[in-house]
Every structure is written in structure tokens, then in C-alpha cells.
Design an enzyme around this catalytic site. Structure first.
Site, short mmCIF file in Angstrom:
data_model
loop_
_atom_site.label_atom_id
_atom_site.label_comp_id
_atom_site.label_asym_id
_atom_site.label_seq_id
_atom_site.Cartn_x
_atom_site.Cartn_y
_atom_site.Cartn_z
N HIS A 73 0.81 -1.42 0.12
CA HIS A 73 -0.12 0.37 0.08
C HIS A 73 0.93 1.27 0.06
O HIS A 73 0.40 1.98 -0.81
CB HIS A 73 -1.11 -0.21 1.19
CG HIS A 73 -1.95 -0.87 1.37
ND1 HIS A 73 -3.23 -0.50 0.99
CD2 HIS A 73 -2.35 -2.23 0.66
CE1 HIS A 73 -4.15 -1.92 0.59
NE2 HIS A 73 -3.14 -2.77 0.05
N ASP A 74 2.10 1.08 0.63
CA ASP A 74 2.78 2.44 0.32
C ASP A 74 3.08 2.30 -1.03
O ASP A 74 3.79 3.14 -1.52
CB ASP A 74 4.20 2.28 1.18
CG ASP A 74 4.89 3.50 1.45
OD1 ASP A 74 4.79 4.05 0.93
OD2 ASP A 74 5.83 3.50 1.78
N GLY A 86 5.73 6.79 -4.56
CA GLY A 86 5.95 5.10 -4.27
C GLY A 86 6.85 4.68 -2.65
O GLY A 86 5.76 5.14 -1.84
N ASP A 88 8.14 5.10 -0.27
CA ASP A 88 8.47 6.55 -0.04
C ASP A 88 8.65 6.45 1.84
O ASP A 88 9.00 8.00 1.87
CB ASP A 88 8.73 8.28 -0.31
CG ASP A 88 6.90 8.14 -1.01
OD1 ASP A 88 6.43 7.27 -0.04
OD2 ASP A 88 6.53 8.67 -0.95
N HIS A 198 -1.07 -13.27 -0.39
CA HIS A 198 -2.17 -13.75 0.12
C HIS A 198 -2.40 -14.70 0.32
O HIS A 198 -3.24 -15.30 0.93
CB HIS A 198 -3.52 -13.37 -0.67
CG HIS A 198 -4.04 -12.02 -1.80
ND1 HIS A 198 -4.74 -11.58 -1.94
CD2 HIS A 198 -3.48 -11.06 -0.31
CE1 HIS A 198 -4.94 -10.23 -2.23
NE2 HIS A 198 -3.85 -9.53 -0.53
N ASP A 204 -9.20 -7.97 8.02
CA ASP A 204 -9.64 -8.02 9.43
C ASP A 204 -10.96 -6.66 9.21
O ASP A 204 -11.52 -6.53 10.40
CB ASP A 204 -8.76 -6.53 10.30
CG ASP A 204 -7.57 -7.81 10.47
OD1 ASP A 204 -7.78 -8.96 10.85
OD2 ASP A 204 -6.58 -7.51 10.37
N ASP A 216 -6.89 -18.21 3.06
CA ASP A 216 -6.90 -19.88 3.07
C ASP A 216 -6.86 -20.62 3.96
O ASP A 216 -6.67 -20.04 5.05
CB ASP A 216 -5.65 -19.92 1.89
CG ASP A 216 -3.90 -19.79 2.97
OD1 ASP A 216 -4.08 -19.78 3.37
OD2 ASP A 216 -3.52 -20.36 1.49
N THR A 218 -4.21 -22.33 5.14
CA THR A 218 -2.97 -22.00 6.39
C THR A 218 -2.20 -20.74 6.42
O THR A 218 -1.54 -20.51 4.95
CB THR A 218 -2.57 -23.10 5.48
OG1 THR A 218 -2.23 -22.81 3.45
CG2 THR A 218 -2.37 -24.42 5.46
N ASP A 223 2.47 -21.16 1.89
CA ASP A 223 2.09 -22.41 0.41
C ASP A 223 1.75 -21.73 -0.56
O ASP A 223 1.63 -20.92 -1.16
CB ASP A 223 2.49 -23.59 1.50
CG ASP A 223 0.85 -23.12 2.24
OD1 ASP A 223 -0.29 -21.43 1.61
OD2 ASP A 223 0.14 -23.68 3.02
C1 HEM Z 1 -4.85 -6.86 -6.63
C2 HEM Z 1 -4.28 -5.79 -5.89
C3 HEM Z 1 -4.91 -6.65 -4.16
C4 HEM Z 1 -5.98 -6.33 -3.91
C5 HEM Z 1 -7.78 -6.17 -4.36
C6 HEM Z 1 -6.14 -6.28 -2.57
C7 HEM Z 1 -6.65 -6.63 -1.88
C8 HEM Z 1 -6.92 -6.61 -0.12
C9 HEM Z 1 -7.76 -6.84 0.85
C10 HEM Z 1 -9.56 -6.25 0.60
C11 HEM Z 1 -7.51 -6.95 2.26
C12 HEM Z 1 -8.17 -7.70 3.81
C13 HEM Z 1 -7.83 -6.39 4.40
C14 HEM Z 1 -8.50 -6.62 5.27
O1 HEM Z 1 -9.85 -6.81 5.37
O2 HEM Z 1 -8.55 -6.33 6.42
C15 HEM Z 1 -6.20 -7.70 2.10
C16 HEM Z 1 -5.37 -8.07 2.95
C17 HEM Z 1 -4.17 -7.96 2.41
N1 HEM Z 1 -2.99 -7.80 1.34
FE1 HEM Z 1 -3.74 -7.84 -0.55
N2 HEM Z 1 -5.31 -7.11 -1.95
C18 HEM Z 1 -3.67 -6.91 -3.06
C19 HEM Z 1 -2.89 -7.03 -2.75
C20 HEM Z 1 -1.18 -7.35 -2.53
C21 HEM Z 1 -0.40 -7.74 -2.39
C22 HEM Z 1 0.28 -6.99 -3.87
C23 HEM Z 1 0.37 -7.76 -1.58
C24 HEM Z 1 2.02 -7.70 -0.29
C25 HEM Z 1 2.70 -8.22 -1.46
C26 HEM Z 1 -1.22 -7.76 0.07
C27 HEM Z 1 -1.07 -8.64 0.71
C28 HEM Z 1 -1.68 -8.57 1.86
C29 HEM Z 1 -1.70 -8.95 3.37
C30 HEM Z 1 -0.69 -9.49 3.16
C31 HEM Z 1 -3.21 -9.00 3.76
C32 HEM Z 1 -3.66 -9.39 5.41
C33 HEM Z 1 -3.04 -8.16 6.19
C34 HEM Z 1 -3.50 -8.48 7.32
O3 HEM Z 1 -3.65 -9.90 7.74
O4 HEM Z 1 -3.53 -7.41 8.09
N3 HEM Z 1 -2.26 -7.47 -1.09
N4 HEM Z 1 -5.46 -7.29 0.26
#
Ligand code: HEM
Length: 370
Positions: A73-74, A86, A88, A198, A204, A216, A218, A223
């Protein structure tokens, strides 16, 4: 003649050997504990120790997941037309602006968790460096995740990111691919970085009244199970009265599927890459690691940064078996979406259908211990 050309090759090779030797010589850091090839990296060891012990508590849990999400997100807050810095650190420094963006839902909790550590180490590490460092260190809390390089030296952020640059779970595949393509990511890289991240993630905020709902079966293992689970035919997420905006039906009780993940897994432009990661752990980890590193350079000039990868702890090796179908499921339950390759043969987990437990939430950390 033969002798003299062999000799000149040897002589030419000498300076190179000397340079390599100089580059790999480790010196003792001022802490008297760690050694580093580049002494400029020594100051980062205590920061890494602090976040491993006191933020992540040596677990691939909610704080580690949050740190990885923050990397994205950053970094993605940059566009060739709208501008932005980007990777930053603007999402932390200018959070009053960036947290108003709908796609940053839930980033407030992540900043509450990481922020005290970022502030505590602000004299040593810039916000942009801290976010990328925490992301790299978060990965090595997760069995199976790659140890990615870390480069230090990002300047202080100058301004908030422009709005509308972070993809949303309600976006279609075309807009997701276009957003990533505008900053140099191919569709295959998008699948690797989204699917891979993911695999250690959950929701959350987007499931009303529920926290830590895994994507998922796990969420504490890096994995390839996510690449199976997201392709299962859907049944309702049991507890919240059905899918909400941005999530879609999921076949494994207790988990939730982002609508965008479901679409990426099934779209003709991305489905074969998605399927190709099923049970291909090393291939997935490598492609994911390369894509996250690429994110970390958005808005930055790699040649002006210092390679401090040596401060990143060793990765945790794979300590789990191959991907499986959940109990009672089989290939019949998969939306086979790749026309050019057969879905891999997988074992079905024995026993009746189970419900996956939520990811325990991070307790509010003070960042005060060192
Ligand atoms: C099309 C691109 C993406 C979309 C639409 C997306 C969307 C989301 C959403 C909606 C959540 C859940 C937010 C919540 O309810 O707490 C999430 C969680 C997460 N996303 Fe993505 N994401 C994308 C790409 C990425 C990328 C590229 C990364 C890392 C490089 C990432 C890492 C994560 C992680 C680790 C979580 C879990 C965060 C937590 O458990 O606190 N996501 N994402």
C-alpha cells in the site's frame, strides 16, 4: 604462446579476485555482536531484532501479515501520470491523507501496530526504509517464504500519494492489470505478488464484525494452498450472511475469498499462471520474491540505495507438505480455468469438512521495549 596467454588471463583475474575478497570480508559491528560486509548496515541489526522479538514475536501472525500488506500500500502509490513517491513511507508520514482512501481500509490498524516501532527507530531508518525492512523481515517469520533483499537509503517522503492508485477488491481484472502495468508489472508478476502475499493473509475489515478471516486454509504458511482454495466452487462464508462488497463466496468454511483474487484465478489472461503455482513452491516463492523486491524500488533509484540484505535473518524452510483439496473436496470442485494445462493431481485431506480458525489479532504494541 599458450603459456603467456594463460598467464595474462591469470594476471587480469587477480584484481577481480581482490575486489571480491574485499566485498565479502565481514567486520565486527560496534555492537560487538553482529558482523557486516558493509558497516553502514550495522545500525539496522538492533532494529531487526526489535521488530522480530517485540512486533512479530517470532510468528507469521497478524503483525507480520500487516507489515507485508503495508509494503504494497505504500509502494503502489505512484503513477506515471498522477505522480506519487512509491515506496517512500508516505503512507505513514502522510497517513492523515492516505488513510482516507477507501482501498486503505484497515491500514490504520496496521499503522497502530507498526507505527510505534517506526517512530522509535526514526533516527536510524527513514519511514520508507522501515516499511520495506519490516516487510522483508515479516516474510522470514513465515515458513516457506523467500528471504528477499533489502536496500536502505530512501529519503523522507515529500507528499501524500495521489488517490485511487491502490487496487480495490471490487476492481475488475482489466483495471488491476492496467494499474500494475503502469508501474512495470506483467500479468504473471501480478499473479505472483497478489497470490503469494495472500497465502499469508486474512481480512480484518472487509467482513463486517469479523477479524482475522483467512484467505486460505494455512495463513501462517507461505505455501501454494491459496492457489487451490481460490479456485474451489463457492459456498457462502458461513457466519456473515453471505458475501459483502469486495469478497466472494468461498468453499472452505471460516475463510473468505477476495472477489479480485477469484477473478484473477479465472481470467484467461492470468488463470494459467495462477494454476501453474499449485504445488510449485520454489517457483512461486522465487516469482513472488522478485515481484516484492520490484515493489520496494518503485519511485526509488536502486543505484542510490545501499544493499543491506545481510541484516535480514535466514528464511524458515518449508516445514509442510504439498497443497491438498480440503476434506470432502476433489478436482470436481475446482473451477478449471486454464485451457492449456491440466490441474495438478492433489490428495484430499481425510475426514469431515472443517472450519478454519480466525487468525489471532495482534495485541496493541507499545514499541517501547528494545
Ligand atoms: C489486486 C491487488 C490487491 C487487492 C485488491 C488486495 C486487497 C486486499 C484486501 C481487501 C485485504 C483485506 C483487508 C482487510 O479486510 O483487513 C487484503 C489483505 C492483505 N493483503 Fe492484499 N490486495 C492486493 C494485493 C496485495 C499485495 C501485492 C500484497 C503484498 C505484496 C498484499 C498483501 C496483503 C496481506 C499480507 C494482507 C493481510 C493483512 C492482514 O492480515 O492484516 N496484497 N488485501
Amino acid at each position: 604462446m599458450v603459456f603467456s596467454s594463460a598467464l595474462s588471463a591469470f594476471v587480469l583475474a587477480l584484481p577481480l579476485l581482490a575486489v571480491n575478497a574485499a566485498r565479502t570480508k565481514r567486520s565486527l559491528c560496534p555492537d560487538g555482536k553482529n558482523t557486516a560486509v558493509n558497516k553502514a548496515c550495522c545500525a539496522l541489526f538492533p532494529v531487526v531484532d526489535d521488530i522480530v522479538d517485540n512486533l512479530f514475536t517470532n510468528e507469521c501472525g497478524d503483525s507480520a501479515h500487516g507489515a507485508l500488506r503495508l509494503v504494497f500500500h505504500d509502494a503502489i502509490g505512484i503513477s506515471p501520470t498522477a505522480g506519487g513517491g512509491g515506496a517512500d513511507g508516505s503512507i505513514a508520514t502522510f497517513n492523515a491523507t492516505e488513510l482516507t482512501f477507501p482501498a486503505n481500509l484497515g491500514i490504520d490498524d496496521i499503522l497502530d501496530d507498526l507505527g510505534p516501532f517506526l517512530l522509535k527507530h526514526a533516527a536510524t531508518v527513514s519511514p520508507g526504509d522501515f516499511i520495506q525492512l519490516a516487510g522483508a523481515v515479516s516474510l522470514v517469520q513465515c515458513p516457506g517464504a523467500p528471504r528477499i533483499p533489502f536496500f536502505s537509503g530512501r529519503a523522507q517522503p515529500k507528499a501524500a500519494s495521489p488517490p485511487n492508485l491502490v487496487p480495490q477488491p471490487t476492481d475488475d481484472v482489466t483495471s488491476i492489470l492496467e494499474r500494475f502495468a503502469s508501474v512495470g508489472f506483467s500479468p504473471a508478476e501480478v499473479v505472483a505478488v497478489v497470490g503469494g502475499s495472500h497465502s499469508v493473509a486474512g481480512a480484518d475489515d472487509i467482513v463486517p464484525n469479523f477479524q482475522g478471516i483467512p484467505f486460505d486454509q494455512t495463513p501462517s504458511q507461505f505455501d501454494t494452498q491459496i492457489f487451490v482454495d481460490v479456485l474451489l466452487h463457492g459456498t457462502n462464508f458461513t457466519d456473515n450472511g453471505g458475501p459483502q462488497s469486495g469478497e466472494s463466496e468461498t468453499a472452505v468454511a471460516g475463510t473468505v475469498r477476495l472477489q479480485s483474487d477469484g477473478l484473477l484465478a479465472r481470467d484467461p489472461r492470468t488463470a494459467c499462471t495462477w494454476q501453474s503455482f499449485v504445488n510449485e513452491q520454489s517457483k512461486m516463492a522465487e516469482a513472488f520474491g522478485a515481484a516484492v523486491l520490484k515493489l520496494s524500488f518503485l519511485g526509488q533509484n536502486q543505484h542510490e540505495l545501499t544493499d543491506c540484505s545481510e541484516v535480514i535473518p535466514q528464511a524458515i524452510p518449508v516445514n509442510f507438505g504439498p497443497a491438498t483439496f480440503p476434506p470432502t473436496k476433489s478436482i470436481k470442485d475446482i473451477d478449471e480455468s486454464c485451457n492449456t494445462a491440466k490441474f495438478p493431481d492433489l490428495r484430499t485431506q481425510p475426514g469431515p469438512a472443517t472450519t478454519i480458525a480466525p487468525i489471532p489479532q495482534a495485541e496493541s504494541t507499545s514499541g517501547s521495549s528494545s
